[in-house]
Scaffold this motif. Sequence first.
Motif: not given
Length: 51
Positions: A15-20
């Motif tokens: 999720l962190q990677i998707a929201f970057e």
Amino acid sequence: MGWQSCPFLVTPKELQIAFEPFKLVIDNACVPIDYTNIPVEEFLENYSALY
């Protein structure tokens, strides 16, 4: 059956990677006048607690 029959979980790291590239904002609510966005870290902290 379609995509609705394939349950999956997104990990906090995924999720962190998707929201970057995005900013998270509160819409349609009372916020301080100097509000700009929610830090992704704050959102992920709450998500991780539920994960």
